[in-house]
Design an enzyme around this catalytic site. Structure first.
Site, PDB file in Angstrom:
ATOM      1  CG  HIS A   1      -3.135  -3.355   3.863  1.00 20.90           C
ATOM      2  ND1 HIS A   1      -1.846  -3.145   4.281  1.00 20.90           N
ATOM      3  CD2 HIS A   1      -3.613  -2.134   3.532  1.00 20.90           C
ATOM      4  CE1 HIS A   1      -1.574  -1.854   4.208  1.00 20.90           C
ATOM      5  NE2 HIS A   1      -2.618  -1.222   3.751  1.00 20.90           N
TER       6      HIS A   1
ATOM      7  CB  CYS B   1      -0.973  -0.053   1.176  1.00 22.46           C
ATOM      8  SG  CYS B   1      -2.417   0.953   0.886  1.00 22.46           S
TER       9      CYS B   1
END
Ligand SMILES: NC(=O)CC[C@H](N)C(=O)O
Length: 487
Positions: free
Chosen positions: A430, A333
């Site tokens: 994630h 991310c």
């Protein structure tokens, strides 16, 4: 007619006294007793959020507590979430949805207006529960924050919920923590407190009998128990930055630069628990270790700000040296965004508007956009078709030639990017290391062997925690003290 749902609130004498863990353990203990339990935290401050099935965000601790209670997390479990972006500003998430960023002073002056929203979530949640276990935030002793409070006594009074005050003996001064909290509370707040408990005791419990009795005599409050240090706490997903710690393990070294606005670091939990892995969280001022197998750059609430910090530590140079030695780099991310050629934030969504060069290790570019992606994802690896599950939570959009080497497939499209030699990789997903087969495959790529069943390990730890609390807290007395929720 079924009995009215009940509620009980756990407040702490300070932040990080272990409230979240106690609530998680009680959620599991009470659900093992056959009750429908719902965790609730009126206001949380954390950059470690979990994504709910309907695409909302809540604090990760509430997601763990929901799991302990055997239910899916919903946004009502944490209606106000503040995600710090700078020393003085935070993103406000209200009932799971992003609101404009707020300066801390503005939030302090206006938080009281959120009480109605908080109570709405609380009552909605209570409708499907026998008992709601509520977690306070910080401490009710912060009298400067009391006006308009919705996190501790402001909520307890508005909802007429009894409070158990928890002190942390490991940090010292626990007698003063509890007696002092009583001293600074006004009469009405004090009257909310039904008793106290002591957390994180190390050593021979009997040695504290007199301390416990002294607190009871001075405050007039009963003691619900003295809870010994729970050794396995680190095996559960942590929410607080303060709880991220290096973990000794085997010969596979994973180094993580400790960024000030690190977000969604639950990616590290399954790696830390893996016996083969030594996780090294590298503090500012120290070099990234020269013998790491993998440098993992985690997510960040403030990608450009954290990238500037990373450079100021000289970690960009360490990463170059690591790659020259044949090492691997993974960015997740915000960390993925940093690996690219540039990060642009034309609207100033995460800080001052502008564009900065990235680390230049992947041929991709990122632009921050106003519509935030918050979604749970299921996919597979492009090679081998191994399942991966996780979530995305970001403003940025990342594109470029190296996306052609995306290494995951989600909803029929390629996700992530990789360098030509495959040693630098990035992805928005994630939570992917929680999947055993994927983690084993990833570690095999680094020349190491995985051995853990992660989800079973978390379940086992929650059960052990519940047993620990059943043994050391008077759970029957806590249940008696929980009050019926007023409509
Ligand atoms: N979770 C993250 O790492 C977010 C990355 C970045 N701050 C974004 O919003 O795009």
């Amino acid at each position: 007619m079924p009995p009215a749902p009940r509620a009980l609130m756990i407040q702490g004498t300070g932040s990080n006294v272990g409230k979240s863990l106690l609530v998680a353990g009680l959620c599991r203990a009470l659900s093992r007793r056959g009750l429908r339990v719902a965790p609730f935290k009126p206001q949380n401050m954390s950059n470690n959020a979990a994504v709910t099935a309907d695409g909302g965000e809540i604090g990760r601790a509430q997601a763990l507590q929901a799991r302990a209670a055997g239910r899916d997390p919903v946004t009502d479990m944490n209606p106000v979430l503040l995600k710090p972006e700078s020393e003085t500003g935070a993103q406000l998430i209200l009932q799971g949805r992003r609101q404009p960023s707020q300066e801390a002073a503005f939030y302090q002056a206006n938080k009281g207006a959120l009480l109605g929203t908080v109570l709405q979530s609380f009552h909605r949640l209570a409708a499907s529960a026998d008992i709601v276990l509520i977690e306070g935030a910080g401490s009710p002793a912060e009298t400067n924050l009391r006006v308009g409070d919705i996190a501790n006594m402001g909520f307890a009074q508005a909802a007429a919920v009894p409070v158990v005050l928890v002190g942390d003996i490991d940090r010292g001064g626990v007698i003063a923590q509890i007696v002092g909290t009583q001293a600074v509370l006004d009469h009405a707040d004090r009257a909310c407190i039904a008793g106290f408990a002591i957390n994180r005791f190390r050593g021979d419990l009997r040695l504290f009998d007199r301390g416990r009795d002294d607190i009871a005599a001075r405050t007039g409050w009963p003691c619900f128990g003295v809870v010994p240090w729970f050794d396995q706490a680190w095996r559960l997903p942590a929410e607080d930055m303060m709880d991220i710690a290096s973990r000794p393990g085997g010969t596979c070294k994973v180094a993580v630069p400790q960024l000030p606005r690190m977000a969604n670091f639950d990616d590290l939990d399954p790696l830390a628990a893996e016996p083969a892995v030594t996780l090294e969280i590298v503090a500012p001022g120290r070099a990234l270790p020269g013998d790491a197998d993998l440098i993992l750059i985690p997510g960040s609430k403030s990608t450009r700000g954290d990238l500037a910090f990373l450079r100021a530590q000289g970690w960009d140079i360490d990463i170059q040296a690591h790659l020259r030695r044949g090492g691997h780099v993974l960015g997740l991310c915000g960390g993925y965004q940093m690996l690219g050629q540039s990060i642009a934030d034309p609207e100033g969504l995460e800080g001052p508007a502008g564009r900065d060069p990235g680390l230049g290790l992947l041929q991709v570019e990122t632009v921050m956009t106003g519509d935030k992606t918050v979604i749970r994802r299921h996919g597979t690896t492009r090679h081998g078709g191994l399942p991966v599950c996780g979530y995305e939570i970001h403003l940025g959009r990342t594109e470029g030639p190296d996306c052609a080497r995306g290494w995951l497939e989600i909803d029929g499209r390629s996700e992530g990017a990789a360098s030509a030699d495959g040693r630098v990789r990035g992805s928005y997903l994630h939570g992917l290391f929680a999947e055993d087969a994927f983690r084993a495959d990833f570690l095999a790529g680094l020349g190491h062997t995985a051995a853990l069943n992660y989800e079973a390990d978390v379940e086992h730890t929650l059960d052990a925690l519940a047993e620990h609390l059943e043994q050391h807290l008077d759970v029957d007395a806590l249940l008696r003290c929980a009050a019926p929720i007023r409509a």
